[in-house]
Design an enzyme around this catalytic site. Structure first.
Site, mmCIF file in Angstrom:
data_model
loop_
_atom_site.group_PDB
_atom_site.id
_atom_site.type_symbol
_atom_site.label_atom_id
_atom_site.label_comp_id
_atom_site.label_asym_id
_atom_site.label_seq_id
_atom_site.Cartn_x
_atom_site.Cartn_y
_atom_site.Cartn_z
ATOM 1 N N LYS A 172 -4.820 -9.486 -6.862
ATOM 2 C CA LYS A 172 -6.084 -9.792 -6.192
ATOM 3 C C LYS A 172 -7.146 -8.755 -6.547
ATOM 4 O O LYS A 172 -6.831 -7.597 -6.831
ATOM 5 C CB LYS A 172 -5.882 -9.934 -4.673
ATOM 6 C CG LYS A 172 -5.877 -8.677 -3.885
ATOM 7 C CD LYS A 172 -5.923 -8.970 -2.378
ATOM 8 C CE LYS A 172 -5.896 -7.614 -1.662
ATOM 9 N NZ LYS A 172 -5.966 -7.647 -0.233
ATOM 10 N N LYS A 205 -10.655 -3.136 -4.094
ATOM 11 C CA LYS A 205 -11.416 -1.882 -4.190
ATOM 12 C C LYS A 205 -10.591 -0.784 -4.818
ATOM 13 O O LYS A 205 -11.125 0.165 -5.374
ATOM 14 C CB LYS A 205 -11.772 -1.393 -2.786
ATOM 15 C CG LYS A 205 -12.772 -2.225 -2.074
ATOM 16 C CD LYS A 205 -12.788 -1.861 -0.596
ATOM 17 C CE LYS A 205 -13.764 -2.767 0.128
ATOM 18 N NZ LYS A 205 -13.706 -2.620 1.580
ATOM 19 N N LYS A 230 0.815 -1.211 0.000
ATOM 20 C CA LYS A 230 0.000 0.000 0.000
ATOM 21 C C LYS A 230 0.851 1.266 0.000
ATOM 22 O O LYS A 230 0.455 2.276 -0.574
ATOM 23 C CB LYS A 230 -0.934 0.021 1.212
ATOM 24 C CG LYS A 230 -2.100 -0.932 1.091
ATOM 25 C CD LYS A 230 -3.205 -0.543 2.055
ATOM 26 C CE LYS A 230 -4.386 -1.487 1.943
ATOM 27 N NZ LYS A 230 -5.432 -1.193 2.943
HETATM 28 P P1 AMP Z 1 -11.042 -5.210 2.885
HETATM 29 O O1 AMP Z 1 -11.930 -4.854 1.775
HETATM 30 O O2 AMP Z 1 -9.594 -5.131 2.510
HETATM 31 O O3 AMP Z 1 -11.365 -4.499 4.165
HETATM 32 O O4 AMP Z 1 -11.303 -6.749 3.184
HETATM 33 C C1 AMP Z 1 -12.444 -7.237 3.848
HETATM 34 C C2 AMP Z 1 -12.431 -8.748 3.864
HETATM 35 O O5 AMP Z 1 -12.505 -9.245 2.527
HETATM 36 C C3 AMP Z 1 -11.159 -9.367 4.469
HETATM 37 O O6 AMP Z 1 -11.514 -10.539 5.197
HETATM 38 C C4 AMP Z 1 -10.340 -9.735 3.266
HETATM 39 O O7 AMP Z 1 -9.474 -10.818 3.521
HETATM 40 C C5 AMP Z 1 -11.414 -10.128 2.262
HETATM 41 N N1 AMP Z 1 -10.953 -9.894 0.887
HETATM 42 C C6 AMP Z 1 -10.627 -8.695 0.317
HETATM 43 N N2 AMP Z 1 -10.260 -8.858 -0.968
HETATM 44 C C7 AMP Z 1 -10.363 -10.190 -1.229
HETATM 45 C C8 AMP Z 1 -10.133 -10.994 -2.393
HETATM 46 N N3 AMP Z 1 -9.733 -10.456 -3.551
HETATM 47 N N4 AMP Z 1 -10.331 -12.336 -2.286
HETATM 48 C C9 AMP Z 1 -10.758 -12.895 -1.134
HETATM 49 N N5 AMP Z 1 -11.000 -12.192 -0.002
HETATM 50 C C10 AMP Z 1 -10.806 -10.859 -0.043
#
Ligand code: AMP
Ligand code: TRP
Length: 332
Positions: free
Chosen positions: A194, A197, A111
């Protein structure tokens, strides 16, 4: 006693990775455990957020969780900043965690990128706040996607060092709950990155707010390779885009990769993609509609979060008071 805590950042769109890697599993777990699900707005501001947008996104993510099936009466659903103990325990953990530990965190490196000197101090200390989120409730299990594994190991290290330093058994060592299928959903434009957002291309992800047309367009435009689908999973090893689409199909239809390949072995992507569109629309359409309905009444969402925060505060306050006592802070 088993207690679950998990968090999601209210930054921009919830996407299929969030849904398959995290939220869907939370929905299943709510029947077996006492669960807290948190919109981590304090984590979100480790990178710049437009204030009005942050509020809107917090409501949107809350609506997404409820629409996906999280029951806010049975579980505790809240936003982090409404419970002051997160920041308070994070400060204690800032003094427990070592610089060397944080220096190893790959998410910070990703990041912060090349401009590390310009990253916020909060972005660097982010994992300590995450450890505080979990330990503030002495949670025992944390369901997350693969990308958060390293942060959970750090949480265990912090808990262990705290216990050693203060000669106590106060904090439990948390267990990650990482579910095999779709624990890492990849970008639709590049199977080695991956789904995220923060990807500038909206075609890289399926958002939980996307309607049927948008889902269809994105799946049809998703990057693939010229070969037909293989018979077995090892045939996907060097084909990241194909592996990703098959993984998404398997996760959305609640099956393993093998039966999906058994059905589509030899098929061209065009046919497979048509079925994937139908499946994704069938699964995400109802969630999408319910989310829109909930978002039309922001006051109702705010009331749910206020109630959740009150219940979270009630759980956290005695735990934080004990931590302060253990550390040696004089209490009234
Ligand atoms: P975040 O949007 O980074 O706050 O992630 C929220 C949840 O979604 C966390 O448990 C992450 O591990 C999961 N997550 C985010 N991106 C992915 C992805 N591309 N594949 C699987 N899980 C994800
Ligand atoms: N760091 C997590 C992410 O980016 C979000 C998060 C914050 C979290 N605190 C948490 C996840 C506590 C699980 C438990 O996805």
């Amino acid at each position: 006693m088993n207690r679950i805590f998990s968090g999601v950042q209210p930054t921009g769109n919830l996407h299929l990775g969030n849904y398959l890697g995290a939220i869907r599993n939370w929905v299943a777990l709510q029947h077996q455990y006492e669960c807290l699900f948190c919109m981590v707005d304090m984590h979100a501001i480790t990178v710049w957020q437009e204030p009005a947008q942050l509020k809107a996104n917090t409501r949107e993510v809350a609506a997404g969780l409820i629409a996906a099936g999280i029951d806010p009466k049975k579980n505790i659903l809240f936003n982090q900043s409404q419970v002051p103990g997160h920041a308070e325990l994070a400060w204690v953990f800032n003094c427990v965690a070592r610089l060397g530990w944080l220096n190893r965190m790959t998410q910070f490196k990703e990041k912060a990128g090349k401009h590390r000197e310009n990253a916020s101090v909060g972005l660097y200390a982010y994992p300590n706040l995450m450890a505080a989120d979990i330990m503030l409730y002495k949670a025992t299990h944390v369901p997350v996607g693969e990308d958060q594994k390293q942060h959970l190991e750090l949480t265990r290290d912090i808990a262990q060092k705290f216990n050693n330093d203060f000669k106590t058994e106060f904090f439990p060592l948390v267990e990650p709950l990482i579910f095999g299928v779709a624990s890492r959903v990849m970008s639709l434009r590049d199977g080695t990155k991956k789904m995220s957002k923060s990807d500038p291309s909206d075609y890289s992800r399926i958002n939980m707010t996307d309607d049927a047309d948008a889902i269809a367009q994105k799946v049809r435009k998703a990057k693939t390779d010229p070969d037909p689908l293989p018979e077995r999973p090892d045939g996907l090893e060097t084909r990241p885009e194909a592996a990703n689409l098959v993984g998404i199909y398997a996760a959305l239809s609640d099956q393993a990769v093998e039966p999906v390949l058994a059905r589509y072995a030899g098929a061209q992507f065009s046919a497979f993609k048509n079925d994937l569109v139908d499946l994704a629309v069938a699964k995400l359409g109802p969630i999408n509609a319910e989310m829109k309905r909930l978002m039309a009444d922001p006051a109702q969402i705010d009331a749910v979060l206020r109630d959740g925060a009150q219940r979270a505060r009630a759980l956290s306050e005695p735990i934080l008071a004990q931590v302060y006592d253990i550390v040696g802070f004089l209490r009234p």
